[in-house]
Design a protein around this motif. Structure first.
Motif, mmCIF file in Angstrom:
data_model
loop_
_atom_site.group_PDB
_atom_site.id
_atom_site.type_symbol
_atom_site.label_atom_id
_atom_site.label_comp_id
_atom_site.label_asym_id
_atom_site.label_seq_id
_atom_site.Cartn_x
_atom_site.Cartn_y
_atom_site.Cartn_z
ATOM 1 N N SER A 1 0.853 -1.194 0.000
ATOM 2 C CA SER A 1 0.000 0.000 0.000
ATOM 3 C C SER A 1 0.883 1.236 0.000
ATOM 4 O O SER A 1 1.858 1.329 0.756
ATOM 5 C CB SER A 1 -0.935 0.000 1.211
ATOM 6 N N SER B 1 -2.157 -1.198 -3.545
ATOM 7 C CA SER B 1 -3.038 -0.036 -3.451
ATOM 8 C C SER B 1 -2.195 1.224 -3.545
ATOM 9 O O SER B 1 -1.256 1.418 -2.750
ATOM 10 C CB SER B 1 -3.807 -0.079 -2.119
ATOM 11 N N THR C 1 -5.461 -1.090 -7.036
ATOM 12 C CA THR C 1 -6.270 0.114 -6.899
ATOM 13 C C THR C 1 -5.382 1.326 -7.097
ATOM 14 O O THR C 1 -4.456 1.564 -6.309
ATOM 15 C CB THR C 1 -6.950 0.178 -5.525
ATOM 16 N N SER D 1 -5.641 5.128 -7.034
ATOM 17 C CA SER D 1 -6.542 6.210 -6.621
ATOM 18 C C SER D 1 -6.099 7.572 -7.119
ATOM 19 O O SER D 1 -6.910 8.498 -7.195
ATOM 20 C CB SER D 1 -6.660 6.250 -5.087
ATOM 21 N N ASP E 1 -9.146 -6.617 -13.396
ATOM 22 C CA ASP E 1 -9.896 -6.135 -12.233
ATOM 23 C C ASP E 1 -9.244 -4.945 -11.546
ATOM 24 O O ASP E 1 -9.623 -4.596 -10.417
ATOM 25 C CB ASP E 1 -10.103 -7.254 -11.202
ATOM 26 N N ALA E 2 -8.280 -4.323 -12.186
ATOM 27 C CA ALA E 2 -7.683 -3.122 -11.598
ATOM 28 C C ALA E 2 -8.672 -1.965 -11.702
ATOM 29 O O ALA E 2 -9.574 -1.956 -12.540
ATOM 30 C CB ALA E 2 -6.383 -2.774 -12.309
ATOM 31 N N SER E 3 -8.507 -0.974 -10.832
ATOM 32 C CA SER E 3 -9.371 0.208 -10.872
ATOM 33 C C SER E 3 -8.502 1.456 -10.852
ATOM 34 O O SER E 3 -7.563 1.566 -10.056
ATOM 35 C CB SER E 3 -10.354 0.209 -9.703
ATOM 36 N N SER F 1 -8.983 5.343 -10.321
ATOM 37 C CA SER F 1 -9.926 6.371 -9.867
ATOM 38 C C SER F 1 -9.628 7.733 -10.455
ATOM 39 O O SER F 1 -10.503 8.602 -10.482
ATOM 40 C CB SER F 1 -9.914 6.465 -8.330
ATOM 41 N N SER G 1 -11.610 -0.874 -14.308
ATOM 42 C CA SER G 1 -12.483 0.286 -14.149
ATOM 43 C C SER G 1 -11.648 1.559 -14.217
ATOM 44 O O SER G 1 -10.743 1.769 -13.397
ATOM 45 C CB SER G 1 -13.223 0.206 -12.804
ATOM 46 N N SER H 1 -12.203 5.315 -13.793
ATOM 47 C CA SER H 1 -13.171 6.311 -13.319
ATOM 48 C C SER H 1 -12.898 7.694 -13.863
ATOM 49 O O SER H 1 -13.753 8.582 -13.753
ATOM 50 C CB SER H 1 -13.179 6.357 -11.781
#
Length: 735
Positions: free
Chosen positions: A154, A176, A198, A200, A218-220, A222, A242, A244
């Motif tokens: 993280s 993350s 993730t 962000s 399945d990564a995102s 943001s 995803s 965003s």
């Protein structure tokens, strides 16, 4: 294992150890000196090293720039910083710039509370940061990794891997990144895994190089994701990813299969100038904002099946070298394909267009719009050898401007005006440059740009307008409201075969006229061509179901089509061309075995005498022949040999009684040899009788009883033949 980089001949910016300096290596050890000593951590005496490490406690700031770590030395350091509360080492600020790790390095579960610097660090063996936590800025710029394991790590602040190199696996699954992360110019020589990561903050992979497989399942993301000019040389997977915020892939190159299936793009997705050398998969992907693939090159198959595009879809000047699939896709906004080039088929089957602007585009294969739904007005401009619109639904006004196309509209649903027209000049780009049509050189049967309509079967043609189209091979049976179709400009139908044909030792010469393709197909089942493999314009052309007559429309199917098209031409004030369709209708009635024999006999007589009142030459020929027969018959049997004069007879009374006289006409008779009856004088009299009969007038000529019967017959037949000839001429000149 990677080889450590060669030492720089320049001394480092910090006070360094210099152990092992020689004339060839004047700098020596580049490790930063431990405070209070003259050596780095690696070159301290055992006693001093123990003393230094004993003085460390979890959370301390450390500085080991340029230090070379062996496995035991690193373990000693991590043990000194071990935090019983977390079960792993805990760092404050950590500086490892230019450090070298000559063995396996395990930082698993470590926590870094302060800034972390590993820039230019070298990891010759595997390094693990699994489940590690970084609370402040972390820098791995220019770091060299053999195998890097960051699974579950993280990062709470900015993290940088710019120009970092990964010789073996780079494993970031489940990591993350709470703030910005930068992998600009990073190089991944082996598999790179970012599954379930993730991101962000802003994420940058600009100009990174993935030499092997890259996985982002399945990564995102943001915030904005930057993959501009990134090189993916192995398979790359962005399934279920995803985005965003904006996703930038402009100029990226994909050398192997690229998969974005079921990915979601909430903001702009930019692929401008990207290149896909293998298959590109975007099945079930969702684009909520602009999806730009302008000038993108797809060398392999491009799959956009069931993709949802809620924003504008831009494919300006995109190039597709293999099949392009858009089956089941939904365009809720504009779909722009201006200047796009498709070397092979492009399939837009079952696609739904809520707004569209397709074209101009060039397709080397088939443009398949079957079962597509156009909910708004659309203009489609395409140069393609085949355009399929089977079961396509047009819920608004539509215009198809096509070149070189064979158009199939079978079972299309047309509820609003649909215009199909030939575009006679090449399409041009926005700046007026003609679109090249080199893709069509091997696929089009002729250089003519005309649109050839293959089928209107099952179409309600009440709203259909065809301009400058070729209907020579069009199948009409099954279409409705053909009497309302509008045929404007130069419309071509199939001609009847030319020349003399022999069938069962009987010669035939077909009348020149416009013929429907169905009549060609039906007649081909009755008169097979001499060379079935190469039918010419001298023979009837077999249809797609020939030689199976059960699958070929018969006269009872074709006659209504001729009748409706005749009415369409008549309603358009085109009487001369309508005549051909009346002729075709009558031909089908004459050859329809289901019709009564008396009707067929009457129609056959009508055809033989005057070509259904449309062939003036035939009617005039019969008229001349009839007059000739009349003249000869009168000369042989109708005109008396001598002129008849009245004769008066009576009795002269001898006693003064009144004179009783009787005047009798001598019955006209013909006598003498037949050859003697063929004289010029008798020919003039017979001609006089025949000419008067044409205009239904009595000649006043004395005739034999047989001659009177001949005159009566000619006064019936010849005016009828004259009327039919006048009718045929009128049908060709009527406005």
């Amino acid at each position: 294992m990677t080889s450590p980089p060669l030492p720089s001949p320049s001394p480092p910016a910090w006070t360094h150890c210099a152990s092992g300096a020689t004339t060839t290596n004047p700098v020596g050890c580049r490790g930063v000196r431990v405070p209070g000593s003259t050596g780095c951590l690696a070159h301290l005496t055992p006693t001093d090293r123990i003393s230094h490490l004993t003085g460390l406690s979890p959370g301390d700031d450390i500085d080991y720039r340029g230090t070379t770590f062996t496995h035991p030395l690193l373990n000693d350091l991590l043990a000194a910083l071990h935090d019983p509360a977390t079960g792993g080492p805990r760092f404050g600020a950590a500086r490892f710039e230019h450090a070298s790790f000559s063995d396996v390095a395990r930082f698993d579960g470590a926590s870094f509370a302060g800034a972390v610097r590993f820039d230019h660090a070298s990891f010759s063996h595997a390094v693990g940061f699994e489940q590690a936590s970084f609370s402040s800025t972390t820098v791995f710029d220019h770091a060299s990794f053999f195998a890097a394991m960051f699974a579950g790590a993280s990062f709470s602040a900015d993290i940088r891997f710019e120009h970092a190199s990964f010789s073996r696996m780079a494993h970031f699954d489940g990591a993350s990144f709470a703030a910005a992360v930068r992998f600009d110019h990073a190089s991944f020589s082996a598999e790179a895994q970012f599954n379930g990561v993730t991101f962000s903050g802003d994420t940058r992979f600009s100009r990174a190089v993935f030499a092997a497989q890259a996985e982002f399942w399945d990564a995102s993301f943001s915030n904005a994701a930057w993959f501009e000019h990134t090189s993916f040389r192995g398979p790359v997977g962005f399934e279920h990813v995803s985005f965003s915020n904006a996703a930038w892939f402009g100029g990226a190159s994909f050398s192997d299969v690229a998969t974005f299936s079921r990915a979601s793009f909430a903001r702009s997705a930019q692929f401008e100038g990207a290149s896909f050398a293998a298959e590109a998969h975007f099945e079930h992907a969702t684009f909520s904002d602009t999806a730009s693939f302008s000038r993108t090159i797809f060398t392999g198959q491009a799959r956009f099946d069931r993709t949802t595009l809620n924003g504008p879809a831009l494919f300006f000047y995109a190039t597709f070298h293999d099949h392009a699939w858009f089956g089941g896709a939904t365009f809720h906004n504009e779909a722009w394909f201006g200047g796009a080039a498709f070397t092979r088929d492009v399939r837009l089957t079952n696609t739904r267009f809520a707004a569209a602007g397709l074209g101009p585009l060039v397709v080397g294969g088939r443009l398949d719009l079957s079962r597509a739904v156009f909910e708004v007005p659309v203009t489609i401009e395409a140069a393609a050898p085949v355009v399929l619109c089977r079961r396509t639904r047009w819920d608004a006004t539509a215009t198809l401007r096509l070149r070189h196309a064979l158009l199939d509209l079978t079972d299309a649903v047309v509820t609003h005006p649909l215009s199909v027209a030939t575009h006679h000049t090449p399409f041009t780009t926005h700046n007026g440059t003609p679109l090249p049509e080199t893709l069509l050189t091997t696929t089009t049967p002729s250089p003519s740009p005309d649109v050839r309509v293959a089928s209107l079967r099952g179409v309600d043609t009440a709203h259909l307008v065809l301009t400058d189209t070729d209907l020579a091979g069009c199948r009409f049976t099954g279409a409705v409201h053909l009497d309302q179709v509008r045929l404007t400009g130069r419309t071509r139908f199939a001609p009847a075969p030319t020349g003399v044909h022999w069938h069962h030792l009987v010669s035939r010469r077909w009348t020149r006229r416009r013929v429907l393709a169905e009549e060609h197909h039906w007649r081909a089942t009755r008169t097979p061509p001499t060379n079935p493999t190469a039918p010419t314009d001298r023979e009837w052309t077999p249809g797609p179901h020939h030689p199976d007559p059960d699958q070929t429309p018969g006269p009872d199917d074709i006659a209504p089509v001729y009748r409706d098209l005749r009415k369409a031409f008549e309603d358009n004030k085109n009487e001369p061309d309508a005549a051909d369709f009346y002729y075709g209708e009558m031909e089908m009635r004459r050859n329809d075995p289901e019709r009564p024999c008396a009707e067929r006999t009457l129609v056959t007589l009508y055809w033989a005498v005057s070509g259904y009142g449309l062939r003036a030459t035939r009617a005039v020929t019969w008229l001349v022949l009839t007059m000739t027969v009349t003249i000869l018959s009168l000369m042989w049997w109708g005109l008396p040999t001598n002129d008849t004069t009245p004769r008066t007879t009576g009795t002269l009374p001898m006693t003064g009684q009144p004179l009783d006289l009787h005047t009798d006409s001598v019955d006209p008779v013909v006598s003498g040899p037949i050859a003697d009856r063929l004289t010029a004088k008798r020919a003039r009299k017979a001609t006089h009788v025949a000419v008067n009969s044409v205009f239904f007038r009595a000649s006043g000529q004395d005739l034999t009883p047989t001659g009177s019967e001949i005159e009566m017959a000619s006064r019936f037949l010849e005016p009828v033949l004259l009327a039919l000839a006048v009718l045929a001429i009128r049908s060709r000149v009527k406005r």
